[in-house]
Design a protein around this motif. Sequence first.
Motif, PDB file in Angstrom:
ATOM      1  N   LYS A  17       0.829  -1.209   0.000  1.00  0.00           N
ATOM      2  CA  LYS A  17       0.000   0.000   0.000  1.00  0.00           C
ATOM      3  C   LYS A  17       0.867   1.266   0.000  1.00  0.00           C
ATOM      4  N   GLN A  18       1.960   1.238   0.732  1.00  0.00           N
ATOM      5  CA  GLN A  18       2.891   2.373   0.732  1.00  0.00           C
ATOM      6  C   GLN A  18       3.517   2.570  -0.646  1.00  0.00           C
ATOM      7  N   ILE A  19       3.826   1.477  -1.305  1.00  0.00           N
ATOM      8  CA  ILE A  19       4.389   1.553  -2.663  1.00  0.00           C
ATOM      9  C   ILE A  19       3.392   2.221  -3.597  1.00  0.00           C
ATOM     10  N   LEU A  20       2.121   1.848  -3.493  1.00  0.00           N
ATOM     11  CA  LEU A  20       1.092   2.481  -4.332  1.00  0.00           C
ATOM     12  C   LEU A  20       1.033   3.987  -4.097  1.00  0.00           C
ATOM     13  N   LEU A  21       1.087   4.404  -2.852  1.00  0.00           N
ATOM     14  CA  LEU A  21       1.058   5.842  -2.546  1.00  0.00           C
ATOM     15  C   LEU A  21       2.246   6.566  -3.184  1.00  0.00           C
ATOM     16  N   ARG A  22       3.412   5.956  -3.090  1.00  0.00           N
ATOM     17  CA  ARG A  22       4.605   6.569  -3.679  1.00  0.00           C
ATOM     18  C   ARG A  22       4.484   6.642  -5.206  1.00  0.00           C
ATOM     19  N   TRP A  23       3.997   5.558  -5.815  1.00  0.00           N
ATOM     20  CA  TRP A  23       3.857   5.529  -7.264  1.00  0.00           C
ATOM     21  C   TRP A  23       2.891   6.599  -7.758  1.00  0.00           C
ATOM     22  N   ARG A  24       1.837   6.870  -7.006  1.00  0.00           N
ATOM     23  CA  ARG A  24       0.844   7.871  -7.451  1.00  0.00           C
ATOM     24  C   ARG A  24       1.476   9.227  -7.747  1.00  0.00           C
ATOM     25  N   SER A  25       2.543   9.549  -7.048  1.00  0.00           N
ATOM     26  CA  SER A  25       3.173  10.854  -7.260  1.00  0.00           C
ATOM     27  C   SER A  25       4.210  10.831  -8.390  1.00  0.00           C
ATOM     28  N   THR A  26       4.476   9.649  -8.942  1.00  0.00           N
ATOM     29  CA  THR A  26       5.541   9.578  -9.944  1.00  0.00           C
ATOM     30  C   THR A  26       5.123   8.994 -11.290  1.00  0.00           C
ATOM     31  N   VAL A  27       3.986   8.317 -11.355  1.00  0.00           N
ATOM     32  CA  VAL A  27       3.622   7.639 -12.603  1.00  0.00           C
ATOM     33  C   VAL A  27       2.637   8.466 -13.424  1.00  0.00           C
ATOM     34  N   SER A  28       2.484   8.051 -14.654  1.00  0.00           N
ATOM     35  CA  SER A  28       1.527   8.693 -15.552  1.00  0.00           C
ATOM     36  C   SER A  28       0.109   8.479 -15.044  1.00  0.00           C
ATOM     37  N   PRO A  29      -0.739   9.492 -15.158  1.00  0.00           N
ATOM     38  CA  PRO A  29      -2.142   9.330 -14.755  1.00  0.00           C
ATOM     39  C   PRO A  29      -2.844   8.178 -15.487  1.00  0.00           C
ATOM     40  N   ARG A  30      -2.338   7.784 -16.646  1.00  0.00           N
ATOM     41  CA  ARG A  30      -2.938   6.654 -17.372  1.00  0.00           C
ATOM     42  C   ARG A  30      -2.812   5.360 -16.575  1.00  0.00           C
ATOM     43  N   THR A  31      -1.850   5.314 -15.662  1.00  0.00           N
ATOM     44  CA  THR A  31      -1.617   4.125 -14.845  1.00  0.00           C
ATOM     45  C   THR A  31      -2.538   4.080 -13.629  1.00  0.00           C
ATOM     46  N   PHE A  32      -3.181   5.183 -13.306  1.00  0.00           N
ATOM     47  CA  PHE A  32      -4.009   5.249 -12.102  1.00  0.00           C
ATOM     48  C   PHE A  32      -5.093   4.176 -12.062  1.00  0.00           C
ATOM     49  N   VAL A  33      -5.633   3.802 -13.204  1.00  0.00           N
ATOM     50  CA  VAL A  33      -6.677   2.782 -13.225  1.00  0.00           C
ATOM     51  C   VAL A  33      -6.150   1.472 -12.624  1.00  0.00           C
ATOM     52  N   TYR A  34      -4.901   1.135 -12.920  1.00  0.00           N
ATOM     53  CA  TYR A  34      -4.300  -0.081 -12.351  1.00  0.00           C
ATOM     54  C   TYR A  34      -3.983   0.098 -10.866  1.00  0.00           C
ATOM     55  N   LEU A  35      -3.494   1.275 -10.517  1.00  0.00           N
ATOM     56  CA  LEU A  35      -3.195   1.537  -9.112  1.00  0.00           C
ATOM     57  C   LEU A  35      -4.473   1.517  -8.281  1.00  0.00           C
ATOM     58  N   ASP A  36      -5.545   2.089  -8.825  1.00  0.00           N
ATOM     59  CA  ASP A  36      -6.836   2.066  -8.127  1.00  0.00           C
ATOM     60  C   ASP A  36      -7.320   0.631  -7.921  1.00  0.00           C
ATOM     61  N   GLU A  37      -7.153  -0.192  -8.946  1.00  0.00           N
ATOM     62  CA  GLU A  37      -7.575  -1.594  -8.846  1.00  0.00           C
ATOM     63  C   GLU A  37      -6.753  -2.334  -7.789  1.00  0.00           C
ATOM     64  N   TRP A  38      -5.431  -2.106  -7.777  1.00  0.00           N
ATOM     65  CA  TRP A  38      -4.597  -2.739  -6.751  1.00  0.00           C
ATOM     66  C   TRP A  38      -4.986  -2.263  -5.356  1.00  0.00           C
ATOM     67  N   GLN A  39      -5.286  -0.975  -5.210  1.00  0.00           N
ATOM     68  CA  GLN A  39      -5.709  -0.462  -3.904  1.00  0.00           C
ATOM     69  C   GLN A  39      -6.975  -1.168  -3.444  1.00  0.00           C
ATOM     70  N   HIS A  40      -7.913  -1.308  -4.367  1.00  0.00           N
ATOM     71  CA  HIS A  40      -9.167  -1.987  -4.060  1.00  0.00           C
ATOM     72  C   HIS A  40      -8.905  -3.440  -3.648  1.00  0.00           C
ATOM     73  N   LEU A  41      -8.033  -4.134  -4.377  1.00  0.00           N
ATOM     74  CA  LEU A  41      -7.717  -5.526  -4.053  1.00  0.00           C
ATOM     75  C   LEU A  41      -7.018  -5.641  -2.694  1.00  0.00           C
ATOM     76  N   LEU A  42      -6.060  -4.761  -2.445  1.00  0.00           N
ATOM     77  CA  LEU A  42      -5.352  -4.779  -1.170  1.00  0.00           C
ATOM     78  C   LEU A  42      -6.301  -4.511  -0.008  1.00  0.00           C
ATOM     79  N   ASP A  43      -7.250  -3.605  -0.221  1.00  0.00           N
ATOM     80  CA  ASP A  43      -8.227  -3.275   0.823  1.00  0.00           C
ATOM     81  C   ASP A  43      -9.157  -4.453   1.140  1.00  0.00           C
ATOM     82  N   GLN A  44      -9.320  -5.363   0.182  1.00  0.00           N
ATOM     83  CA  GLN A  44     -10.187  -6.528   0.388  1.00  0.00           C
ATOM     84  C   GLN A  44      -9.485  -7.640   1.156  1.00  0.00           C
TER      85      GLN A  44
END
Length: 92
Positions: A17-44
């Motif tokens: 989850k910390q890695i996802l937070l760090r990536w959000r500030s460095t990756v292309s917004p086009r990648t956010f859909v995948y990061l959002d999905e991983w966040q959702h999966l991790l939260d489950q």
Amino acid sequence: MIAAKVRSDLALLGKAKQILLRWRSTVSPRTFVYLDEWQHLLDQGPDVCLAVAVEDSERAAALRQASPLACLLTPKERFEFLKSWGGAHASQ
């Protein structure tokens, strides 16, 4: 390999989850859909998250291209995995 490591140390999901937070500030917004999905999966929780991580589907394959779980392996573990995977697939 990563799924087994996470199952033996569930605290690693917090690191993912910390890695996802760090990536959000460095990756292309086009990648956010995948990061959002991983966040959702991790939260489950680990069962749902790891089931998708090892799933044999187009969706899971796409998600693995931006997986925070891959960062949970040490360089040595990653090297050993790639070495064994390459040997197993060299004859195909």
